[in-house]
Design a protein around this motif. Structure first.
Motif, short mmCIF file in Angstrom:
data_model
loop_
_atom_site.label_atom_id
_atom_site.label_comp_id
_atom_site.label_asym_id
_atom_site.label_seq_id
_atom_site.Cartn_x
_atom_site.Cartn_y
_atom_site.Cartn_z
N ARG A 1 -9.26 -7.67 -6.12
CA ARG A 1 -8.39 -8.83 -6.22
C ARG A 1 -7.25 -8.77 -5.21
O ARG A 1 -6.78 -7.69 -4.86
CB ARG A 1 -7.81 -8.95 -7.63
N ILE A 2 -6.84 -9.93 -4.78
CA ILE A 2 -5.70 -10.08 -3.88
C ILE A 2 -4.68 -10.99 -4.54
O ILE A 2 -5.04 -12.01 -5.14
CB ILE A 2 -6.17 -10.68 -2.53
N LYS A 3 -3.42 -10.61 -4.46
CA LYS A 3 -2.33 -11.45 -4.97
C LYS A 3 -1.61 -12.08 -3.79
O LYS A 3 -1.28 -11.40 -2.81
CB LYS A 3 -1.35 -10.63 -5.81
N ILE A 4 -1.34 -13.37 -3.91
CA ILE A 4 -0.64 -14.10 -2.85
C ILE A 4 0.63 -14.70 -3.43
O ILE A 4 0.58 -15.46 -4.41
CB ILE A 4 -1.53 -15.22 -2.27
N SER B 1 3.92 -15.02 -5.62
CA SER B 1 4.31 -14.51 -6.93
C SER B 1 3.34 -14.87 -8.05
O SER B 1 3.44 -14.33 -9.15
CB SER B 1 5.70 -15.05 -7.30
N GLU B 2 2.36 -15.76 -7.77
CA GLU B 2 1.52 -16.27 -8.86
C GLU B 2 0.03 -16.10 -8.64
O GLU B 2 -0.70 -15.67 -9.54
CB GLU B 2 1.79 -17.78 -9.07
N VAL B 3 -0.43 -16.46 -7.49
CA VAL B 3 -1.86 -16.64 -7.26
C VAL B 3 -2.62 -15.33 -7.11
O VAL B 3 -2.16 -14.41 -6.41
CB VAL B 3 -2.10 -17.53 -6.02
N GLU B 4 -3.77 -15.25 -7.76
CA GLU B 4 -4.68 -14.12 -7.57
C GLU B 4 -6.08 -14.65 -7.27
O GLU B 4 -6.54 -15.60 -7.90
CB GLU B 4 -4.72 -13.22 -8.80
N GLN C 1 -10.23 -13.20 -6.07
CA GLN C 1 -11.11 -12.04 -6.01
C GLN C 1 -12.15 -12.27 -4.91
O GLN C 1 -12.81 -13.31 -4.87
CB GLN C 1 -11.82 -11.82 -7.34
N ARG D 1 -6.15 -16.61 -10.74
CA ARG D 1 -4.91 -17.20 -11.28
C ARG D 1 -4.43 -18.31 -10.34
O ARG D 1 -4.29 -18.09 -9.13
CB ARG D 1 -3.81 -16.15 -11.43
N ASP E 1 3.79 -16.17 2.80
CA ASP E 1 3.68 -15.41 1.56
C ASP E 1 3.06 -14.04 1.81
O ASP E 1 2.14 -13.89 2.62
CB ASP E 1 2.83 -16.16 0.52
N LEU F 1 -4.70 -5.58 -4.78
CA LEU F 1 -4.41 -4.98 -6.09
C LEU F 1 -5.35 -3.81 -6.37
O LEU F 1 -6.48 -3.78 -5.91
CB LEU F 1 -4.53 -6.04 -7.18
#
Length: 242
Positions: free
Chosen positions: A174-177, A179-182, A184, A228, A236, A241
């Motif tokens: 998974r990658i988070k972008i 503060s909110e978005v995830e 895979q 997410r 950003d 993760l």
């Protein structure tokens, strides 16, 4: 782990037309807000989507939303022709022009702002590419500059560690972008003739596809699923993760 930053965000309001680069975007369950939410249908080909594969000049038509994003209805979709004329995407004059050029009968289709099925979006929700991979592909292609628009990514990521094709090693993670978005990473993007079409003049050069086939087993870029939803913007942070 911080791996980079969002360099460019691109959504394609109309499938196979030139996309629009935006500073920020909502990430819906299907991907970027409005991405490939409108499409031209080839009525001469059993009602399938009309794409660059059948009508390469589509890359010269620029589509964009006019107005604020809304979950109730899409903003107006505007299309600029290669000659600089501006139409509503369903304008009869525009449709007739494209029919004459493509020698096909064309109709239109629009999806809901809350749901765009995988079909028009391609294989998965989001397509991403990295600057390091693009730079290395330029070397493989004899040092010639490559316009990233040939690959039509939604997310173009500037990596901190400029290791080409490192995104392919993150498959399943998974990658988070921001503060909110995830998202895979789920699959390679297998390339076709579309990357041979110059985004500016629609001229063909098959040598790029031959290079990608030979050197990268036809793959360039990675598909990702939305885990997410939220909002992202250019600049950003992008985190890999555990």
């Amino acid at each position: 782990m911080l791996i980079g930053h969002i360099k460019e965000l691109v959504r394609h309001p109309v499938k196979s037309l030139r996309g629009e680069s935006v500073e920020k975007s909502k990430i819906m369950e299907y991907g970027l807000y409005g991405d490939r939410s409108h499409a031209y249908i080839d009525e001469t080909n059993h009602g399938k989507f009309l794409t660059i594969t059948q009508f390469k000049e589509m890359v010269q038509y620029q589509a964009r939303f006019i107005g604020e994003d809304s979950l109730d209805e899409y903003p107006k979709v505007e299309v600029m022709t290669p000659e600089g004329k501006v139409f509503n995407w369903q304008d009869e004059e525009l449709i007739k022009e494209m029919e004459n050029k493509s020698k096909r009968k064309i109709s239109t289709k629009e999806y809901s702002p809350s749901l765009v099925p995988i079909g028009p979006i391609e294989v998965e929700h989001i397509l991403l590419a990295t600057d390091a991979s693009l730079d290395y592909l330029e070397e493989l292609w004899g040092g010639k500059e490559i316009d990233v628009r040939r690959f039509r990514p939604n997310l173009f990521i500037s990596l901190i560690d400029k290791v080409p094709f490192s995104e392919e090693k993150w498959m399943g993670r998974r990658i988070k972008i921001g503060s909110e978005v995830e998202i895979q990473l789920v699959a390679h993007c297998e390339r076709c003739m579309i990357i041979t079409v110059n985004p500016d003049n629609a001229e063909l050069d098959s040598s790029l596809l031959k290079t990608v086939v030979k050197e990268r087993k036809s793959n360039f870029g990675v598909y990702a699923s939305v885990i997410r939803t939220g909002e992202i913007q250019v600049g950003d942070e992008v985190l890999l993760l555990d």
